[in-house]
Design an enzyme around this catalytic site. Structure first.
Site, short mmCIF file in Angstrom:
data_model
loop_
_atom_site.label_atom_id
_atom_site.label_comp_id
_atom_site.label_asym_id
_atom_site.label_seq_id
_atom_site.Cartn_x
_atom_site.Cartn_y
_atom_site.Cartn_z
N VAL A 145 0.88 -1.18 0.00
CA VAL A 145 0.00 0.00 0.00
C VAL A 145 0.91 1.22 0.00
CG1 VAL A 145 -1.81 1.28 1.20
CG2 VAL A 145 -1.76 -1.20 1.33
N GLU A 146 0.76 2.09 -0.99
CA GLU A 146 1.55 3.32 -1.03
C GLU A 146 0.78 4.40 -0.28
OE1 GLU A 146 3.95 3.40 -5.12
OE2 GLU A 146 1.82 3.06 -5.39
N ILE A 147 1.50 5.14 0.57
CA ILE A 147 0.87 6.19 1.37
C ILE A 147 1.57 7.51 1.06
CG2 ILE A 147 0.48 7.00 3.74
CD1 ILE A 147 0.30 4.01 4.51
#
Ligand SMILES: NC(=O)c1ccc[n+]([C@@H]2O[C@H](COP(=O)([O-])OP(=O)(O)OC[C@H]3O[C@@H](n4cnc5c(N)ncnc54)[C@H](O)[C@@H]3O)[C@@H](O)[C@H]2O)c1
Length: 306
Positions: A145-147
């Site tokens: 998951v890219e944040i």
């Protein structure tokens, strides 16, 4: 963090709902365009087919409530995940509705694939609590998951989001700076640009290019990233490879002609029965792919990190 609202139950939203519900969070789903019976059926099948990390049936809590009113869906949410179509006007209309009903300290996360956070957060009253939380399809299976936050996003919000993702078994990567496409979609687009260059210049057909990716690059990338692979191959070699090949690569700045033509003819891929390949049973292909991904993720978890 206890209650999570998900807006949109399409390809991504439904996987995000599944992920959070499987990890014990209370999920409130708002989806205005899908029949209630279809949603109920999907959720029932997720609940019935739950497996824990060791691949055994899981009977822990699974709580998803469906709302037809966005204000009710988000009323008590600690986090709101927006997964509506990738059109700025639709996203902004949803944010307008959020602004009227949101709790003071709720975090708003967009699952956009391409928009910079700066663009989405512009003029939003909750911009200081807005982040990008970019999942991969299928969202309940792919670990990354890219944040993304803005320069003034409080670090507590990023930390809270990272902890939430870890509690769901995800691998969060926090970008140092907001940029359209983040890391993964930029890398994926770079690969696709060259794949279309090879296809459209008659070097290889789609099946051959897919074979090369599956039988070489993909296998390595499941365990080592490009910089690790460069280190293993030798940086002297890679200096030569990049120096010789970069000037040879496609540099198109627009969507590929062959892709535009297929889309214009209604050949949209699995969902329309044909794209670069034909699909007689798209659901079977999708289910099979999910099973393969699940097996690979399990194998990666079990194998040694080195
Ligand atoms: N499909 C992917 O592989 C993928 C991967 C990562 C991120 N994303 C991003 O996730 C977002 C959603 O993409 P998707 O592929 O799930 O799209 P999708 O078209 O499959 O689903 C969007 C859903 O949003 C619903 N919707 C439309 N207007 C709405 C509204 N006002 N309020 C609530 N729901 C509404 C639609 O009915 C639909 O069910 C996009 O921003 C997309 O770029 C997609």
């Amino acid at each position: 963090m206890k209650q999570i609202a998900v807006l949109g139950a399409g390809t991504m939203g439904i996987g995000i709902v599944r992920l959070f519900a499987e990890h014990g969070y209370e999920v409130c789903l708002y989806e205005p365009h899908m029949a209630r019976t279809v949603l109920d059926e999907k959720l029932r099948s997720f609940e019935d087919n739950r497996m824990n990390d060791s691949g055994r049936p899981d009977d822990s809590r699974f709580s998803v409530r469906i709302y037809e009113d966005i204000s009710k869906a988000i009323a008590n949410a600690d986090l709101i995940v927006e997964a509506v179509p990738e059109q700025l006007e639709i996203k902004r209309e949803v944010y307008r509705q959020l602004a009227q009903n949101i709790r003071d300290n709720a975090i708003v996360a967009s699952n956009t694939s391409t928009f910079a956070l700066e663009t989405l957060a512009e003029n939003q009253p909750f911009s200081d609590r807005m982040i990008i939380m970019h999942f991969f399809n299928p969202a309940h299976l792919i670990p990354l998951v890219e944040i993304v936050g803005l320069p003034d996003t409080p670090s507590a919000i990023i930390d809270e989001t990272v902890n939430l993702m870890r509690s769901c078994g995800k691998t969060p990567v926090v970008l140092k700076r907001d940029i359209p496409g983040f890391i993964a979609n930029r890398l994926q687009a770079a690969l696709l640009r060259e794949a279309f260059y090879l296809l459209e210049n008659g070097i290889a057909d789609a099946e051959q290019i897919d074979t090369v990716v599956k039988e070489a690059l993909g296998l390595r990338y499941a365990f080592k990233g490009p910089f690790e692979i460069a280190d293993l191959g030798g940086l002297d070699i890679w200096s030569k490879v990049t120096g010789h090949l970069f000037p040879e690569l496609g540099v198109s700045r627009s969507a590929p002609e062959s892709l535009l033509a297929k889309a214009a003819e209604g050949q949209l891929g699995a969902k329309s029965g044909a794209g670069f390949y034909r699909y007689d049973d798209a659901d079977e292909v999708k289910d099979n792919f999910e099973q393969q991904l699940q097996d690979l993720v399990r194998l990666k978890r079990e194998s040694s990190p080195l």
